[in-house]
Scaffold this active site. Structure first.
Site, short mmCIF file in Angstrom:
data_model
loop_
_atom_site.label_atom_id
_atom_site.label_comp_id
_atom_site.label_asym_id
_atom_site.label_seq_id
_atom_site.Cartn_x
_atom_site.Cartn_y
_atom_site.Cartn_z
N ASP A 170 0.75 -1.51 0.02
CA ASP A 170 0.11 0.20 0.25
C ASP A 170 0.74 1.18 -0.02
O ASP A 170 0.06 2.50 -0.59
CB ASP A 170 -1.26 -0.01 1.46
CG ASP A 170 -0.11 0.35 2.84
OD1 ASP A 170 1.19 -0.10 2.65
OD2 ASP A 170 -1.15 0.44 3.32
N TYR A 264 10.78 4.37 2.27
CA TYR A 264 11.06 3.67 2.67
C TYR A 264 12.80 3.38 2.37
O TYR A 264 14.05 3.54 3.87
CB TYR A 264 11.17 1.88 2.66
CG TYR A 264 9.74 1.90 3.04
CD1 TYR A 264 9.89 1.34 4.59
CD2 TYR A 264 8.25 1.79 3.13
CE1 TYR A 264 8.64 0.78 5.68
CE2 TYR A 264 7.29 2.22 3.67
CZ TYR A 264 7.22 1.27 5.44
OH TYR A 264 5.91 1.20 6.29
P1 NAD Z 1 -2.18 -6.96 13.70
O1 NAD Z 1 -1.13 -8.28 15.00
O2 NAD Z 1 -2.85 -6.35 14.41
O3 NAD Z 1 -2.45 -8.79 12.53
C1 NAD Z 1 -2.08 -9.11 12.35
C2 NAD Z 1 -3.12 -11.09 13.16
O4 NAD Z 1 -2.46 -12.05 12.31
C3 NAD Z 1 -3.41 -11.24 13.94
O5 NAD Z 1 -5.16 -11.21 14.51
C4 NAD Z 1 -2.43 -12.61 14.53
O6 NAD Z 1 -3.06 -13.12 15.67
C5 NAD Z 1 -2.41 -13.35 12.68
N1 NAD Z 1 -1.78 -14.26 12.89
C6 NAD Z 1 -0.38 -14.59 13.09
N2 NAD Z 1 0.07 -15.24 12.22
C7 NAD Z 1 -1.67 -16.32 11.85
C8 NAD Z 1 -1.16 -17.16 11.01
N3 NAD Z 1 0.12 -18.12 10.93
N4 NAD Z 1 -2.42 -17.41 10.19
C9 NAD Z 1 -4.09 -16.75 10.94
N5 NAD Z 1 -3.84 -15.57 11.88
C10 NAD Z 1 -2.41 -14.99 12.23
O7 NAD Z 1 -1.05 -6.81 13.15
P2 NAD Z 1 -1.37 -5.24 11.76
O8 NAD Z 1 -0.48 -4.12 11.91
O9 NAD Z 1 -2.81 -4.68 12.07
O10 NAD Z 1 -0.55 -5.99 9.84
C11 NAD Z 1 -0.98 -7.30 9.58
C12 NAD Z 1 -0.76 -7.04 8.62
O11 NAD Z 1 -0.59 -6.30 7.27
C13 NAD Z 1 1.40 -7.07 8.69
O12 NAD Z 1 1.77 -8.37 7.55
C14 NAD Z 1 1.99 -5.88 8.09
O13 NAD Z 1 2.43 -5.63 7.66
C15 NAD Z 1 0.45 -5.54 7.19
N6 NAD Z 1 0.33 -4.66 6.06
C16 NAD Z 1 0.80 -3.94 5.14
C17 NAD Z 1 0.61 -3.76 4.59
C18 NAD Z 1 0.84 -2.83 2.78
O14 NAD Z 1 0.28 -2.22 2.24
N7 NAD Z 1 1.62 -4.35 2.23
C19 NAD Z 1 0.26 -2.41 4.80
C20 NAD Z 1 -0.49 -2.97 6.26
C21 NAD Z 1 0.06 -3.62 6.86
C1 LMR Z 2 2.74 0.60 10.75
O1 LMR Z 2 2.70 0.82 11.48
O2 LMR Z 2 3.26 1.62 10.47
C2 LMR Z 2 3.16 -0.45 9.42
O3 LMR Z 2 1.62 -1.95 9.74
C3 LMR Z 2 3.10 0.17 8.23
C4 LMR Z 2 1.63 0.85 8.14
O4 LMR Z 2 1.58 1.40 7.02
O5 LMR Z 2 1.37 1.26 8.98
#
Ligand code: NAD
Ligand code: LMR
Length: 441
Positions: A170, A264
């Site tokens: 994103d 980044y």
């Molecule tokens: P979070 O910890 O709030 O949520 C992640 C969830 O994944 C948790 O509830 C956890 O229990 C679950 N989980 C972990 N291992 C698992 C498995 N093997 N099977 C099923 N569920 C599992 O984290 P968050 O801050 O909400 O972020 C979630 C993900 O999204 C992260 O990887 C984050 O880096 C990613 N993210 C990506 C983008 C992007 O655009 N690439 C942007 C923002 C966040």
């Molecule tokens: C953060 O919390 O900074 C990361 O998970 C990336 C994001 O997009 O918020």
């Protein structure tokens, strides 16, 4: 129009309510008949699941909704899996950030040693959910935005080459929204050229549909202000630490004023500055735990207590609508142009074919077709080659259980000053990741 059955893996994520609400808002573009939340943390899943059940009964009574920790229930009869898991949750993100910082090295969730540590955990979780998806719904597509996306994408390339997994980020979407604000255009009317790795790339062109080039105008603005805009355009990257990051783009641009940098890159171009401006006692993980995580789970508790989601505190994450664009591209063969993380295969002419790169692609029902970006200059090429080798070494270390290769990966990271520091950081990371990493020999 066909109605789709969707599972969200990582259903207990802080992003789940915002994404569910965004999907509700897009039901005319991407209709759903069923939505299931799946997480391997029962308590976390139940909190968000119960609150969203109340919300969906009020706002989309015809949508079949459930939440579960049972993979068979979650993944059976699905068309799409939206994946955003965080293996080890925030407790481990905090360690990813603080362990390197204690050695005077960048502490970040996707860049440097923290990203490597998170990658070593994510691979296991990602393979697990890919295998569930393929077992219970062989035709399902996974739209993955779990981090660290670069390492996850390389692991998928090597370990699940035929799986229908699309990796997307994103950050370029959020930054393009900022650029569109700078030139007062609608982001949907802009087409970009871009090359790089995930969280490691450069825009080379920003044009409108008539072909007018805006890169000079944006560059003049960024040279003064970074990507800080006057109006708030991004619902996600708004906290104080992110404002600093948007501002720092000014210094990234100074290194090569020809291209617009991904934010980044600051961790690779200014690691000393980043360490000096970090607080090892309070990192981004703490900011999110005290901010987004607390807000989302407090809102969920309030909805459950009141029995209604009216004025309930869940907010639509409209910036995440790129996920619906991607699902639509696959489902309806829209040939949408999007930045995706894909195997290079010549898209960047002077870069290895087997590197996972981030480039514009045309996405249709067979997946992404990368658009050729031509040759890139030696400075960016060398930086990318160093970083992609780090990512490949991490995946090799994971597969082979190789301490040596993981030490090489840390040593090669531009964020780490020496092999000695790399070893010290690695040994501490092994200690705190025992529960998650394969054993290294
Ligand atoms: P979070 O910890 O709030 O949520 C992640 C969830 O994944 C948790 O509830 C956890 O229990 C679950 N989980 C972990 N291992 C698992 C498995 N093997 N099977 C099923 N569920 C599992 O984290 P968050 O801050 O909400 O972020 C979630 C993900 O999204 C992260 O990887 C984050 O880096 C990613 N993210 C990506 C983008 C992007 O655009 N690439 C942007 C923002 C966040
Ligand atoms: C953060 O919390 O900074 C990361 O998970 C990336 C994001 O997009 O918020």
């Amino acid at each position: 129009m066909k109605k789709f059955s969707v599972v969200i893996a990582g259903g207990g994520s802080t992003f789940t309510p915002g994404i569910v609400m965004m999907m509700l808002d897009n039901m005319d573009r991407f209709p759903m008949r069923e939505l299931v939340l799946y997480d391997n943390d029962e308590e976390r899943q139940a909190q968000l699941g119960e609150a969203l059940e109340i919300l969906l009964k009020e706002q989309a009574p015809d949508l079949k909704f459930s939440y579960t920790t049972n993979p068979k229930v979650a993944f059976t009869n699905k068309d799409f899996c939206m994946a955003h898991i965080r293996v080890g949750k925030y407790e481990m993100r905090e360690k990813d950030e603080k362990v390197p910082l204690r050695h005077g090295v960048v502490g970040q969730e996707t860049c440097g040693p923290g990203g490597i540590a998170y990658g070593m955990r994510s691979i296991t979780g990602m393979l697990e959910i890919i295998d569930y998806m393929e077992k219970y719904s062989p035709n399902c597509w996974m739209l993955n935005y779990s981090n660290p996306a670069a390492i996850v994408a390389e692991a998928c390339r090597v370990l699940r080459p035929d799986s229908k997994v699309l990796n997307i980020c994103d950050m370029p979407v959020g930054t393009l929204r900022r650029m569109s604000q700078i030139i007062e255009k609608d982001p949907a009317d802009l087409e970009v050229r871009y090359f790089g790795l995930n969280h490691f790339g450069w825009w080379t062109s920003i044009k409108d549909k008539e072909g007018h080039e805006y890169i000079d105008q944006i560059r003049d603005y960024v040279a003064e202000n970074g990507y800080l805009t006057k109006v708030e355009v991004d619902t996600q990257h708004m906290d104080q630490s992110w404002q600093e990051t948007h501002k720092k783009a000014k210094d990234l641009l100074a290194v090569n004023p020809s291209y617009l940098p991904n934010t980044y890159l600051k961790y690779y171009l200014y690691p000393d500055y980043e360490v000096a401006h970090s607080n090892v006692e309070y990192t981004r993980a703490n900011e999110v735990m005290n901010g987004r995580e607390k807000e989302v789970f407090t809102a969920a508790r309030n909805i459950i207590e009141k029995g209604t989601a009216v004025d309930g505190g869940f907010h639509i994450d409209s910036h995440a609508s790129f996920i619906v664009d991607l699902a639509r591209a696959i489902a309806f063969n829209t040939h949408e142009r999007m930045l995706m993380i894909v195997e290079n295969n010549g898209a960047i002419a002077n870069f290895p074919d087997d590197a996972m790169v981030e480039v514009p692609c045309i996405v249709g029902n067979d997946g992404p077709e990368p658009l050729a970006q031509g040759k890139i200059p030696p400075f960016e090429q060398a930086m990318m080659f160093q970083q992609v080798t780090v990512e490949k070494l991490v995946v090799e270390a994971y597969i082979e259980g190789s301490y040596q290769k993981l030490w090489q990966a840390l040593t090669l990271s531009k964020t780490v000053p020496s092999a000695k520091v790399a070893k010290d950081v690695l040994d501490d990371l092994i200690e705190v990741n025992r529960e998650y990493w394969p054993e290294l020999r």
